[in-house]
Design a protein around this motif. Structure first.
Motif, PDB file in Angstrom:
ATOM      1  N   GLN A  98       0.824  -1.203   0.000  1.00 12.21           N
ATOM      2  CA  GLN A  98       0.000   0.000   0.000  1.00 12.21           C
ATOM      3  C   GLN A  98       0.868   1.266   0.000  1.00 12.21           C
ATOM      4  O   GLN A  98       0.636   2.197  -0.767  1.00 12.21           O
ATOM      5  CB  GLN A  98      -0.904   0.021   1.236  1.00 12.21           C
ATOM      6  N   LYS A  99       1.854   1.285   0.866  1.00 11.27           N
ATOM      7  CA  LYS A  99       2.713   2.453   1.009  1.00 11.27           C
ATOM      8  C   LYS A  99       3.517   2.689  -0.262  1.00 11.27           C
ATOM      9  O   LYS A  99       3.667   3.830  -0.717  1.00 11.27           O
ATOM     10  CB  LYS A  99       3.647   2.262   2.201  1.00 11.27           C
ATOM     11  N   ARG A 100       4.036   1.615  -0.854  1.00  7.41           N
ATOM     12  CA  ARG A 100       4.849   1.750  -2.067  1.00  7.41           C
ATOM     13  C   ARG A 100       4.017   2.318  -3.210  1.00  7.41           C
ATOM     14  O   ARG A 100       4.475   3.221  -3.937  1.00  7.41           O
ATOM     15  CB  ARG A 100       5.432   0.391  -2.461  1.00  7.41           C
ATOM     16  N   LEU A 101       2.785   1.824  -3.411  1.00  8.81           N
ATOM     17  CA  LEU A 101       1.939   2.330  -4.483  1.00  8.81           C
ATOM     18  C   LEU A 101       1.653   3.816  -4.300  1.00  8.81           C
ATOM     19  O   LEU A 101       1.652   4.591  -5.270  1.00  8.81           O
ATOM     20  CB  LEU A 101       0.630   1.553  -4.552  1.00  8.81           C
ATOM     21  N   ARG A 102       1.396   4.224  -3.066  1.00  7.54           N
ATOM     22  CA  ARG A 102       1.125   5.636  -2.800  1.00  7.54           C
ATOM     23  C   ARG A 102       2.326   6.509  -3.165  1.00  7.54           C
ATOM     24  O   ARG A 102       2.189   7.534  -3.837  1.00  7.54           O
ATOM     25  CB  ARG A 102       0.805   5.839  -1.315  1.00  7.54           C
ATOM     26  N   LEU A 103       3.501   6.101  -2.710  1.00 14.81           N
ATOM     27  CA  LEU A 103       4.695   6.912  -2.935  1.00 14.81           C
ATOM     28  C   LEU A 103       5.090   6.928  -4.405  1.00 14.81           C
ATOM     29  O   LEU A 103       5.554   7.958  -4.927  1.00 14.81           O
ATOM     30  CB  LEU A 103       5.840   6.405  -2.064  1.00 14.81           C
ATOM     31  N   GLU A 104       4.904   5.814  -5.099  1.00 16.85           N
ATOM     32  CA  GLU A 104       5.223   5.783  -6.530  1.00 16.85           C
ATOM     33  C   GLU A 104       4.245   6.652  -7.318  1.00 16.85           C
ATOM     34  O   GLU A 104       4.631   7.298  -8.302  1.00 16.85           O
ATOM     35  CB  GLU A 104       5.217   4.340  -7.036  1.00 16.85           C
TER      36      GLU A 104
ATOM     37  N   LEU B 246       4.851  14.224  -9.225  1.00 14.59           N
ATOM     38  CA  LEU B 246       5.978  15.152  -9.156  1.00 14.59           C
ATOM     39  C   LEU B 246       6.683  15.254 -10.506  1.00 14.59           C
ATOM     40  O   LEU B 246       7.154  16.324 -10.898  1.00 14.59           O
ATOM     41  CB  LEU B 246       6.975  14.695  -8.083  1.00 14.59           C
ATOM     42  N   LYS B 247       6.757  14.141 -11.193  1.00 13.19           N
ATOM     43  CA  LYS B 247       7.477  14.088 -12.468  1.00 13.19           C
ATOM     44  C   LYS B 247       6.679  14.718 -13.611  1.00 13.19           C
ATOM     45  O   LYS B 247       7.252  15.418 -14.457  1.00 13.19           O
ATOM     46  CB  LYS B 247       7.801  12.628 -12.803  1.00 13.19           C
ATOM     47  N   PHE B 248       5.373  14.490 -13.629  1.00 14.03           N
ATOM     48  CA  PHE B 248       4.583  14.866 -14.801  1.00 14.03           C
ATOM     49  C   PHE B 248       3.620  16.036 -14.584  1.00 14.03           C
ATOM     50  O   PHE B 248       2.920  16.419 -15.514  1.00 14.03           O
ATOM     51  CB  PHE B 248       3.774  13.661 -15.297  1.00 14.03           C
ATOM     52  N   SER B 249       3.543  16.585 -13.367  1.00 13.44           N
ATOM     53  CA  SER B 249       2.600  17.680 -13.126  1.00 13.44           C
ATOM     54  C   SER B 249       3.266  18.805 -12.347  1.00 13.44           C
ATOM     55  O   SER B 249       4.352  18.640 -11.788  1.00 13.44           O
ATOM     56  CB  SER B 249       1.379  17.164 -12.361  1.00 13.44           C
ATOM     57  N   ASN B 250       2.568  19.939 -12.291  1.00 16.15           N
ATOM     58  CA  ASN B 250       3.014  21.091 -11.506  1.00 16.15           C
ATOM     59  C   ASN B 250       2.217  21.211 -10.203  1.00 16.15           C
ATOM     60  O   ASN B 250       2.246  22.259  -9.552  1.00 16.15           O
ATOM     61  CB  ASN B 250       2.867  22.382 -12.324  1.00 16.15           C
ATOM     62  N   GLN B 251       1.521  20.163  -9.853  1.00 15.85           N
ATOM     63  CA  GLN B 251       0.702  20.164  -8.646  1.00 15.85           C
ATOM     64  C   GLN B 251       1.568  20.421  -7.411  1.00 15.85           C
ATOM     65  O   GLN B 251       2.634  19.824  -7.267  1.00 15.85           O
ATOM     66  CB  GLN B 251      -0.007  18.803  -8.519  1.00 15.85           C
TER      67      GLN B 251
ATOM     68  N   ASP C 170      -3.529  14.166  -1.664  1.00 11.23           N
ATOM     69  CA  ASP C 170      -4.198  13.344  -2.670  1.00 11.23           C
ATOM     70  C   ASP C 170      -3.914  11.860  -2.482  1.00 11.23           C
ATOM     71  O   ASP C 170      -4.773  11.013  -2.737  1.00 11.23           O
ATOM     72  CB  ASP C 170      -3.771  13.787  -4.069  1.00 11.23           C
ATOM     73  N   ILE C 171      -2.707  11.522  -2.045  1.00 14.92           N
ATOM     74  CA  ILE C 171      -2.369  10.105  -1.890  1.00 14.92           C
ATOM     75  C   ILE C 171      -2.550   9.598  -0.457  1.00 14.92           C
ATOM     76  O   ILE C 171      -2.134   8.488  -0.132  1.00 14.92           O
ATOM     77  CB  ILE C 171      -0.926   9.821  -2.349  1.00 14.92           C
ATOM     78  N   GLY C 172      -3.195  10.425   0.383  1.00 14.72           N
ATOM     79  CA  GLY C 172      -3.575   9.920   1.695  1.00 14.72           C
ATOM     80  C   GLY C 172      -2.747  10.364   2.873  1.00 14.72           C
ATOM     81  O   GLY C 172      -2.915   9.840   3.984  1.00 14.72           O
TER      82      GLY C 172
END
Length: 289
Positions: free
Chosen positions: A57-63, A69-74, A82-84
């Motif tokens: 669960q933790k790995r999926l959230r962080l990935e 981070l890589k593809f957005s300016n959020q 957003d990821i909990g």
């Protein structure tokens, strides 16, 4: 593992975790889903998946955070929420432990790579850049039978073995015919996910009238309707890396579209058994907003 009950319960759990990985899933919810104690299903999950439920669960959230981070300016705080993660400090600590750098440094490193690319082509006429042509298409809901491969995307032999297992299973179920559509679903980014955990779904599009019960690690799901930029790759599957490189290298310069948070899909048009590798056609669908 030969016990079909254990395997079916593992599959239900994996489906739950993949659908709701951004949320807090209680021990009680997991036990109600699989009808096992958390302790026992965690042992089964660890045996089949090489990591515990909590770590998965933790790995999926962080990935997923790394993808944003890589593809957005959020903003980083919004990504954390957003990821909990309710506290950005907790998110930053967990991210640094997993990726060995802070979220800010991770984002800056990718922005630096992009700036190098931009600088290298700044004085080049972008109209002369060899960017693959594409069309915009919206695919409808796709109901598929699939088998998941875990590992390095460069391991073509292992992926071919996954396809062989899926084809044998589909033959036994008598659902293959000359018009059967074969597709692959690429779920992870190798720059973010360790290669041993990268997921690829070998899939067969099911006819509307087909209803079968799946056993073992075979599954059925619906890939939801989505808009895509469609590219064509001609050549071996190994050489598709070059096409992907051209797509993503020049995405920011010539392709004025925003990537969507969905897997990439590949459709395999030729029969590999009677088509030379350099004549193979792969339709690449990059999800867009």
């Amino acid at each position: 593992m030969n016990n079909p009950t254990h395997l079916d319960r593992y599959k239900k759990l994996l489906s739950l975790l993949d659908k709701r990985f951004k949320e807090e899933i209680t021990v009680q919810e997991i036990e109600d889903t699989v009808f096992y104690s958390y302790r026992n299903i965690n042992r089964i999950f660890l045996a089949l998946h090489q990591e515990t439920i909590g770590h998965y669960q933790k790995r999926l959230r962080l990935e997923k955070a790394a993808e944003y981070l890589k593809f957005s300016n959020q903003p980083i705080a919004d990504i954390a929420l957003d990821i909990g993660y309710n506290e950005i400090s907790s998110f930053s600590k967990a991210f640094k432990k997993h990726f060995n750098c802070s979220p800010t440094i991770f984002r800056n490193s990718h922005e630096f790579k992009q700036s190098i690319i931009q600088e290298s082509i700044k004085e080049i006429d972008i109209n002369t850049i060899d960017t693959p042509s594409f069309t915009i298409e919206k695919l409808p809901d796709l109901r598929v039978l699939y088998l998941t491969y875990y590992g390095n995307y460069d391991n073509i032999k292992a992926i071919e073995n996954t396809w062989e297992q899926l084809s044998i299973y589909a033959l036994k179920k008598k659902i293959l015919h000359e018009r059967t559509v074969f597709l692959g679903e690429i779920l992870d980014d190798e720059e973010i996910t360790d290669s041993i955990n990268c997921r690829y779904n070998a899939a067969i599009l099911l006819d509307d009238n087909v209803n079968i019960e799946t056993k073992g690690l075979f599954n059925i799901k619906v890939i939801k309707e989505q808009k895509y930029a469609k590219f064509i790759h001609k050549g071996s599957h190994e050489s598709s890396y070059d096409t992907y490189h051209k797509i993503y290298t020049h995405w920011l310069t010539k392709i004025q579209l925003e990537l969507a948070d969905q897997p990439t899909i590949e459709f395999y048009i030729n029969d590999e058994s009677d088509t030379p590798k350099d004549e193979l056609i792969t339709e690449i669908y990059i999800p867009i907003v």
